[in-house]
Design an enzyme around this catalytic site. Structure first.
Site, PDB file in Angstrom:
ATOM      1  N   SER A  43       0.804  -1.228   0.000  1.00 16.81           N
ATOM      2  CA  SER A  43       0.000   0.000   0.000  1.00 16.81           C
ATOM      3  C   SER A  43       0.834   1.275   0.000  1.00 16.81           C
ATOM      4  O   SER A  43       0.332   2.348  -0.304  1.00 16.81           O
ATOM      5  CB  SER A  43      -0.924   0.022   1.227  1.00 16.81           C
ATOM      6  OG  SER A  43      -0.162  -0.059   2.412  1.00 16.81           O
ATOM      7  N   ASP A 342      -3.999   7.981   7.919  1.00  9.11           N
ATOM      8  CA  ASP A 342      -5.061   7.129   8.458  1.00  9.11           C
ATOM      9  C   ASP A 342      -4.573   6.237   9.589  1.00  9.11           C
ATOM     10  O   ASP A 342      -5.257   5.298   9.967  1.00  9.11           O
ATOM     11  CB  ASP A 342      -5.681   6.280   7.332  1.00  9.11           C
ATOM     12  CG  ASP A 342      -4.650   5.358   6.669  1.00  9.11           C
ATOM     13  OD1 ASP A 342      -3.492   5.322   7.124  1.00  9.11           O
ATOM     14  OD2 ASP A 342      -5.016   4.667   5.698  1.00  9.11           O
ATOM     15  N   HIS A 345      -0.923   4.732   7.033  1.00 14.25           N
ATOM     16  CA  HIS A 345      -0.224   5.349   5.902  1.00 14.25           C
ATOM     17  C   HIS A 345      -0.037   6.840   6.159  1.00 14.25           C
ATOM     18  O   HIS A 345      -0.749   7.427   6.966  1.00 14.25           O
ATOM     19  CB  HIS A 345      -1.033   5.140   4.624  1.00 14.25           C
ATOM     20  CG  HIS A 345      -1.449   3.723   4.422  1.00 14.25           C
ATOM     21  ND1 HIS A 345      -2.705   3.255   4.756  1.00 14.25           N
ATOM     22  CD2 HIS A 345      -0.758   2.661   3.955  1.00 14.25           C
ATOM     23  CE1 HIS A 345      -2.780   1.963   4.488  1.00 14.25           C
ATOM     24  NE2 HIS A 345      -1.619   1.567   4.006  1.00 14.25           N
TER      25      HIS A 345
END
Ligand code: NAG
Ligand code: NAG
Ligand code: NAG
Length: 372
Positions: A43, A342, A345
């Site tokens: 991610s 978040d 990240h």
């Protein structure tokens, strides 16, 4: 000119290339051009693969993407990622995700998938660790090989094309540890995973070299003890457990343990392939140096580890059962003032600064090339 400077960087990031293998590498350095980039990872770099495989995944929902794109793209941030800033700095288009049916892969492909691990799902399962994403690093390598079939028809034609590309093998491996840690594995269990994770990463780098890659960046792990999710999960009243930046010492030591082994493996491989540049990218120091000067970059002093998008009335604004992208989870007024987007990240602002930090080695003299 740009590419030549980039290449100078790669050599600065890996001074070893020059000192030990000056002649061979210099001949490589004289005519480098970056015509494409290929990204493998999770991610930290996914520009939209996971969201195409699983349309309702979190990073495909608002408020993800709100800052730059004004809509979610599948990137796990409010805006651009490190790989996007590299693309901009190299005057290449942002990389389309491999699973995008309409993707334009003229200048490279992004194979990274949010949640992906370095180790196979079955390998982790045999260690009683459940991984939730099947597109692991070796699957991404298979995707790359399929892509190559469409891109070039003979090994020498492929080699010629790949020789002009810049590869990012990672960051990857972080999720192997994340899954293990969140499933109750001890630090000793996690340390036992490291050699196999590194082996898998280096196996992929070797395969890329065999296929024709000549310039490969291999990023290390983040200082995970500074990541909001770890800080919230392993919160303790024992102040000795925290360093001067408010990060968890033991988890940062674990990240360094991984990074040290990765760097050793990179050096070994570099010795075997003096005509190729395999470059360690120090994501750990990039982020640590940003955190240590956070207020000078406009980050809120009291929000250094607080998620911008999240819930939970605690120091970290993080609740794993009600994360960003879930219904009713609020966003902070100005993501540019937070490092953590978040809890898992980083914000675009933090990624941009990390990219700047990394690029200062890569483009040391190129003051006119600036990221947006
Ligand atoms: C793909 O992008 C390149 C430049 O980045 C452009 O020249 C080409 O026209 C694009 N192809 C399509 C089908 O849009
Ligand atoms: C991992 O998966 C790849 C294919 O994706 C396979 O070739 C390999 O044998 C697997 N390795 C292990 C240790 O299971
Ligand atoms: C596997 O992990 C679970 C926790 O996720 C634990 O309850 C179980 O005892 C473990 N089993 C083995 C064989 O280690």
């Amino acid at each position: 000119m740009l590419a030549r400077d980039v290449f100078r960087v790669l050599s600065i990031l890996s001074p070893f290339i020059f000192s030990a293998y000056g002649v061979n590498t210099l001949s490589l350095l004289e005519k480098p051009i970056f015509e494409a980039m290929y990204q493998f990872g999770d991610s930290i770099a996914d520009t939209g693969n996971k969201v195409r495989a699983i349309p309702h995944s979190r990073c495909g929902r608002p408020p993800y993407g709100q800052t730059f794109f004004h809509h979610p793209t599948g990137r796990c941030s409010d805006g651009l990622l490190i790989i996007d800033f590299f693309a901009q700095a190299l005057n290449l288009p942002l990389l389309d995700p491999y699973l995008d049916k309409n993707g334009n892969f003229t200048h490279g492909v992004n194979f990274a998938v949010a949640g992906a691990t370095a180790l196979n799902v079955s390998t982790l399962a045999a260690k009683n660790i459940t991984a939730y994403v099947s597109s692991t690093l070796l699957v991404q390598l298979d995707w790359f090989k399929s892509h190559l079939k469409a891109m070039c028809s003979t090994p020498s034609e492929c080699k010629q094309k790949l020789g002009k590309a810049l590869f990012f093998a990672g960051e990857i491996g972080g999720n192997d540890y994340n899954y293990a840690a969140s499933q109750g594995k001890t630090m000793e269990h996690l340390r036992a995973l490291v050699p196999e994770v590194i082996q898998t990463i280096m196996h992929v780098v070797k395969e890329l070299i065999d296929l024709g890659a000549r310039r490969i960046i291999v990023p290390g792990n983040f200082p995970v003890g500074c990541m909001t999710v770890y800080l919230a999960e392993f919160k303790t009243d024992d102040t000795k457990m925290y360093d001067e930046l408010g990060c968890l010492r033991s988890w940062n030591e674990f990240a360094m343990f991984h990074n040290d082994q990765l760097q050793t493996a990179i050096q070994d491989l570099q010795e075997q392939h003096p005509d190729v540049a395999v470059v360690y990218a120090d994501y750990y120091m990039a982020l640590a140096s940003i955190l240590s000067r956070a207020t000078s970059f406009g980050f809120e002093e009291d929000g250094l580890h607080k998620a911008c998008c999240g819930s939970g009335n605690n120091d970290y604004n993080f609740d794993s059962s009600k994360m960003c992208g879930s219904h009713g989870v609020p966003v902070c007024p100005d993501p540019n003032k937070r490092v953590s987007w978040d809890g898992v990240h980083l914000t675009q602002h933090a990624y941009q600064l990390m990219a700047d930090w990394l690029l200062q080695y890569i483009l040391p003299t190129n003051n006119n090339v600036r990221v947006a």
